[in-house]
Design a protein around this motif. Structure first.
Motif, PDB file in Angstrom:
ATOM      1  N   MET A   1       0.853  -1.193   0.000  1.00  0.00           N
ATOM      2  CA  MET A   1       0.000   0.000   0.000  1.00  0.00           C
ATOM      3  C   MET A   1       0.879   1.229   0.000  1.00  0.00           C
ATOM      4  SD  MET A   1      -3.101   1.212  -0.040  1.00  0.00           S
ATOM      5  CE  MET A   1      -3.744   2.878   0.180  1.00  0.00           C
ATOM      6  N   GLU A   2       0.424   2.231  -0.728  1.00  0.00           N
ATOM      7  CA  GLU A   2       1.181   3.460  -0.890  1.00  0.00           C
ATOM      8  C   GLU A   2       0.816   4.480   0.177  1.00  0.00           C
ATOM      9  OE1 GLU A   2      -1.225   2.295  -2.808  1.00  0.00           O
ATOM     10  OE2 GLU A   2      -2.622   3.868  -3.388  1.00  0.00           O
ATOM     11  N   TYR A   3       1.838   5.197   0.639  1.00  0.00           N
ATOM     12  CA  TYR A   3       1.633   6.294   1.590  1.00  0.00           C
ATOM     13  C   TYR A   3       2.567   7.437   1.216  1.00  0.00           C
ATOM     14  CZ  TYR A   3      -0.760   2.551   3.988  1.00  0.00           C
ATOM     15  OH  TYR A   3      -1.611   1.518   4.271  1.00  0.00           O
TER      16      TYR A   3
ATOM     17  N   MET B   1       7.566  -2.145  -7.504  1.00  0.00           N
ATOM     18  CA  MET B   1       7.421  -1.294  -8.699  1.00  0.00           C
ATOM     19  C   MET B   1       6.042  -0.638  -8.728  1.00  0.00           C
ATOM     20  SD  MET B   1       9.209  -3.337 -11.805  1.00  0.00           S
ATOM     21  CE  MET B   1      10.967  -3.106 -12.088  1.00  0.00           C
ATOM     22  N   HIS B   2       5.031  -1.406  -8.351  1.00  0.00           N
ATOM     23  CA  HIS B   2       3.679  -0.863  -8.325  1.00  0.00           C
ATOM     24  C   HIS B   2       3.564   0.243  -7.280  1.00  0.00           C
ATOM     25  CE1 HIS B   2      -0.722  -0.936  -8.753  1.00  0.00           C
ATOM     26  NE2 HIS B   2      -0.702  -0.681  -7.452  1.00  0.00           N
ATOM     27  N   GLU B   3       3.949  -0.084  -6.056  1.00  0.00           N
ATOM     28  CA  GLU B   3       3.772   0.893  -4.966  1.00  0.00           C
ATOM     29  C   GLU B   3       4.600   2.147  -5.209  1.00  0.00           C
ATOM     30  OE1 GLU B   3       1.295   0.284  -3.314  1.00  0.00           O
ATOM     31  OE2 GLU B   3       1.124  -1.849  -3.663  1.00  0.00           O
ATOM     32  N   MET B   4       5.795   1.986  -5.739  1.00  0.00           N
ATOM     33  CA  MET B   4       6.606   3.173  -6.003  1.00  0.00           C
ATOM     34  C   MET B   4       5.961   4.046  -7.080  1.00  0.00           C
ATOM     35  SD  MET B   4      10.597   3.517  -7.053  1.00  0.00           S
ATOM     36  CE  MET B   4      11.380   2.788  -5.628  1.00  0.00           C
ATOM     37  N   GLY B   5       5.291   3.415  -8.044  1.00  0.00           N
ATOM     38  CA  GLY B   5       4.566   4.186  -9.061  1.00  0.00           C
ATOM     39  C   GLY B   5       3.511   5.092  -8.449  1.00  0.00           C
ATOM     40  N   HIS B   6       2.977   4.651  -7.313  1.00  0.00           N
ATOM     41  CA  HIS B   6       1.985   5.474  -6.612  1.00  0.00           C
ATOM     42  C   HIS B   6       2.591   6.758  -6.041  1.00  0.00           C
ATOM     43  CE1 HIS B   6      -1.683   3.193  -6.735  1.00  0.00           C
ATOM     44  NE2 HIS B   6      -1.131   2.104  -6.259  1.00  0.00           N
ATOM     45  N   ALA B   7       3.904   6.825  -5.903  1.00  0.00           N
ATOM     46  CA  ALA B   7       4.503   8.074  -5.441  1.00  0.00           C
ATOM     47  C   ALA B   7       4.176   9.188  -6.434  1.00  0.00           C
ATOM     48  CB  ALA B   7       6.014   7.914  -5.276  1.00  0.00           C
TER      49      ALA B   7
ATOM     50  N   ASP C   1      -5.542   6.360 -10.093  1.00  0.00           N
ATOM     51  CA  ASP C   1      -4.300   6.043  -9.384  1.00  0.00           C
ATOM     52  C   ASP C   1      -3.921   4.576  -9.572  1.00  0.00           C
ATOM     53  OD1 ASP C   1      -6.467   5.582  -7.334  1.00  0.00           O
ATOM     54  OD2 ASP C   1      -4.752   4.867  -6.207  1.00  0.00           O
ATOM     55  N   GLU C   2      -4.862   3.647  -9.380  1.00  0.00           N
ATOM     56  CA  GLU C   2      -4.502   2.234  -9.530  1.00  0.00           C
ATOM     57  C   GLU C   2      -4.232   1.882 -11.001  1.00  0.00           C
ATOM     58  OE1 GLU C   2      -3.503   0.664  -7.241  1.00  0.00           O
ATOM     59  OE2 GLU C   2      -4.496   1.398  -5.451  1.00  0.00           O
ATOM     60  N   GLY C   3      -5.062   2.389 -11.879  1.00  0.00           N
ATOM     61  CA  GLY C   3      -4.911   2.063 -13.299  1.00  0.00           C
ATOM     62  C   GLY C   3      -3.655   2.684 -13.882  1.00  0.00           C
TER      63      GLY C   3
ATOM     64  N   ALA D   1     -10.599  -0.609 -11.371  1.00  0.00           N
ATOM     65  CA  ALA D   1      -9.574   0.316 -10.897  1.00  0.00           C
ATOM     66  C   ALA D   1      -8.215  -0.028 -11.503  1.00  0.00           C
ATOM     67  CB  ALA D   1      -9.506   0.279  -9.371  1.00  0.00           C
ATOM     68  N   TYR D   2      -7.815  -1.297 -11.416  1.00  0.00           N
ATOM     69  CA  TYR D   2      -6.457  -1.675 -11.828  1.00  0.00           C
ATOM     70  C   TYR D   2      -6.356  -1.920 -13.328  1.00  0.00           C
ATOM     71  CZ  TYR D   2      -5.256  -2.250  -6.934  1.00  0.00           C
ATOM     72  OH  TYR D   2      -5.023  -2.016  -5.609  1.00  0.00           O
ATOM     73  N   ASP D   3      -7.303  -2.700 -13.854  1.00  0.00           N
ATOM     74  CA  ASP D   3      -7.140  -3.176 -15.224  1.00  0.00           C
ATOM     75  C   ASP D   3      -7.780  -2.249 -16.252  1.00  0.00           C
ATOM     76  OD1 ASP D   3      -5.727  -5.602 -14.486  1.00  0.00           O
ATOM     77  OD2 ASP D   3      -7.598  -6.154 -13.509  1.00  0.00           O
TER      78      ASP D   3
END
Ligand SMILES: [Zn+2]
Length: 620
Positions: A351-353, A373-379, A396-398, A456-458
């Motif tokens: 999870m991203e914070y 890689m996913h969570e860092m993309g959320h930065a 954000d997720e997509g 959200a993701y796909d």
């Protein structure tokens, strides 16, 4: 890597980039008519690691940048969700496919019976935040707590452009780990402190966003945090913000010439400052290993994980890839806006914070790298580009899933033929179930977890990849950069993103956002009829698209035809044969070819989300 055959008009982009830059220099302000609220928190927290309770004092300065006078404010008290009969508990019992992390499963495989893990929590296991006192500029004020939301009636209104000070004392209890935050997660991390403090709700052009906490996404006010945490001295902390007193706690302090100044009491005091973020998270454990890596010309990466040889082996192997990933995102989207980013073992999953992520530790290398890689993309997508992810989780997720796929392709060299194969497959699957809901659905209100997750993701990831098909891949990548340049540090809406894509590409895209985001219309094109030198295509799905069609002639040469869609009011640059627009009201389109036809294939790029590809081809 995507081998895409579209050549883009580079000159147009440079002109537009220059004009964006000029606009920025001119005002250094927000885009036209845009405003956002601001909050500055100062918190002092005294943590008891035996009882899992903490006393807090919170002072905040709230600035009303809106054109409205504000008479009341709302706070989120997220920890109150982890109580029997809370709204989150109720939702777990009524949604047909609850998050498996939050339930226990009985019954049979065919007929599983889910039981909320919140329902049986005892008094000393629940989470809570209880307000002990609340004042506005020294005057006690009234408040009502309803589950996870507190409504506060102000003693005096905050007029446009004015500030007020709100001060409270509170006591919190860290819940048994159910979802994201909590004590003693599966990997044994003592304290995952996410969404743990009374958090001001966001007020924007749409009004207040005081959503109850059901379990999904977040939205917060941009601001500054100054947080002091007193905790047992053998605990090591990581999280949002720059540590102000490393020499006192002996954490990440590399200058050996300056002696450590350890505190003599039983507790250490950790002082963090986080400028211009919209959340503050921390994690604490007595048994953390701490590694540091430097991104060239970028941030320092901190890694905190449990002292366990198996975990250490995998995390150490991941660390240089985290450096490469951040360098990639810096280049692909724009420079990460802080000097520090931390990857911390904790929570449940990933999870991203703000300035950090929490990832569970016991994973194989591929899983750890993929999650990192996913969570860092959320930065970038949600932390810098702080969309209201409760309302627009696909942004954000997509978008994060999209850049994760690109980063993974570049860095891990997976050698996939089509790097977005999974999001397209999931999206097609969802359409086939008939349970699709529009992307505009609020994340908490989806009827099933399946439709939320795939949307959200796909579908969010497909939204971008398919936009690359419409405006051209280079224009898509320029759009991501221009979007970040214009909207980083703000709350962009779907329309804001669309406008940037329109400005970069010169094409009208309202139809695309409307069809793909606001409805569940889908794309299905077919080859209707082929005669010797004429091809008729048909639009079967409700959603119109520009069409690329590959034609192989009887002499075995191939020609790519491009049919722009009339409502785009323009076309992308393409190294193929451009035909007249297809006005979407007509369901068929016929064109002639210079030579007799042997084979026809609609969309060889696979980027158009055509739910039925069986009818896309024709062979003599
Ligand atoms: Zn995510």
């Amino acid at each position: 890597m995507i081998r895409y055959f579209i050549i883009v008009m580079v000159a147009i982009f440079f002109t537009q980039c220059a004009s964006l830059q000029a606009q920025k220099n001119e005002t250094e302000k927000w885009p036209n008519n845009y405003w956002q609220q601001h909050v500055a928190y100062t918190m002092d927290i005294d943590m008891n690691v035996e009882t899992y309770q903490y006393n807090g004092n919170q002072k905040l300065i709230y600035t009303n940048n809106s054109p409205d006078s504000i008479n009341k404010v709302f706070y989120h008290l997220y920890f109150n969700a982890f109580q029997p009969n809370s709204e989150m508990d109720a939702r777990l019992q009524t949604v047909p496919d609850p998050d498996k992390r939050m339930v226990t499963v009985d019954g049979t495989k065919e007929h599983p019976v889910y039981k909320s893990r919140i329902t049986p929590l005892k008094e000393d296991e629940v989470g809570f935040i209880k307000i002990k006192s609340l004042q506005q500029e020294g005057t006690p004020i009234d408040y009502v707590v309803e589950g996870t939301v507190m409504e506060v009636t102000l003693a005096k209104p905050i007029y446009p452009g004015e500030k007020t000070e709100l001060e409270m004392s509170f006591i919190g209890q860290v819940p048994v780990q159910i979802r994201r935050s909590g004590r003693n997660n599966k990997g044994g991390v003592a304290l995952s402190m996410t969404q743990w403090y009374p958090k001001m709700a966001e007020y924007d052009i749409e009004g207040w966003h005081a959503d109850p906490y059901i379990g999904r996404e977040f939205y917060g006010v941009w601001g500054d945090f100054d947080v002091t945490i007193h905790i047992d001295k053998n605990y090591i902390l990581g999280g949002t913000g720059y540590l102000q007193n490393p020499q006192e706690v002996g954490f990440g302090y590399e200058d050996k010439n300056i002696p450590l100044k350890p505190n003599k009491g039983t507790k250490n005091t950790w002082h963090f400052v986080a400028p211009n973020v919209h959340d503050f998270t921390w994690v604490a454990d007595p048994d953390f290993i701490h590694d540091i890596k430097q991104v060239p010309n970028g941030a320092r990466l901190h890694f905190l994980y449990k002292n366990n040889p198996d975990i250490q082996k995998v995390w150490r192997k991941m660390e240089p890839i985290a450096v490469k990933t951040m360098a990639f995102y810096n280049d692909y989207i724009g420079p990460y806006p802080y000097k520090q980013y931390s990857i911390i073992q904790g929570g449940d999953g990933g999870m991203e914070y703000g300035m950090c992520t929490l990832i569970t530790g016991a994973r194989n290398f591929e899983s750890l790298v993929g999650t990192m890689m996913h969570e860092m993309g959320h930065a970038w997508f949600q932390f810098a580009l702080a969309t209201n992810e409760s309302k627009h989780p696909w942004m954000d997720e997509g978008f994060t899933s999209f850049v994760e796929a690109v980063a993974s392709d570049k860095i891990m060299k997976n050698k996939k033929d089509f790097i977005f194969d999974m999001p397209y497959k999931y999206y097609y699957y969802m359409v086939s179930t008939g349970k699709e809901e529009p992307l505009t659905t609020h994340s908490d209100h989806y009827a099933t977890n399946m439709s939320y997750g795939i949307n959200a993701y796909d579908k969010g990831s497909v939204f971008l990849a398919q936009l690359g098909y419409i405006i051209g891949w280079e224009n898509l990548e320029k759009t991501l950069k221009a979007y970040y340049n214009k909207w980083s540090g703000k709350h962009p809406s779907p329309n804001d993103f669309k406008r940037v894509a329109e400005q970069v590409s010169g094409l009208s895209l309202d139809w695309y956002v409307n069809e793909f985001v606001e409805t569940t219309h889908f794309v299905d094109y077919a080859v209707n009829e082929v005669k010797a030198n004429s091809i008729t295509l048909e639009r079967i799905g409700a959603m119109p698209m520009p069409i690329e069609v590959s034609v192989t002639y009887t002499d075995n040469t191939t020609e790519l035809f491009y049919i722009p869609l009339n409502v785009m009011r323009g076309e992308k640059s393409i190294s193929g044969t451009q035909l007249p627009d297809w006005d979407w009201g007509h369901t068929t389109y016929t064109f002639t070819t210079p030579k007799p036809v042997k084979e026809v294939y609609i969309d060889p790029s696979l980027l158009m989300a055509d739910v039925n590809r069986q009818n896309n081809s024709w062979k003599k």
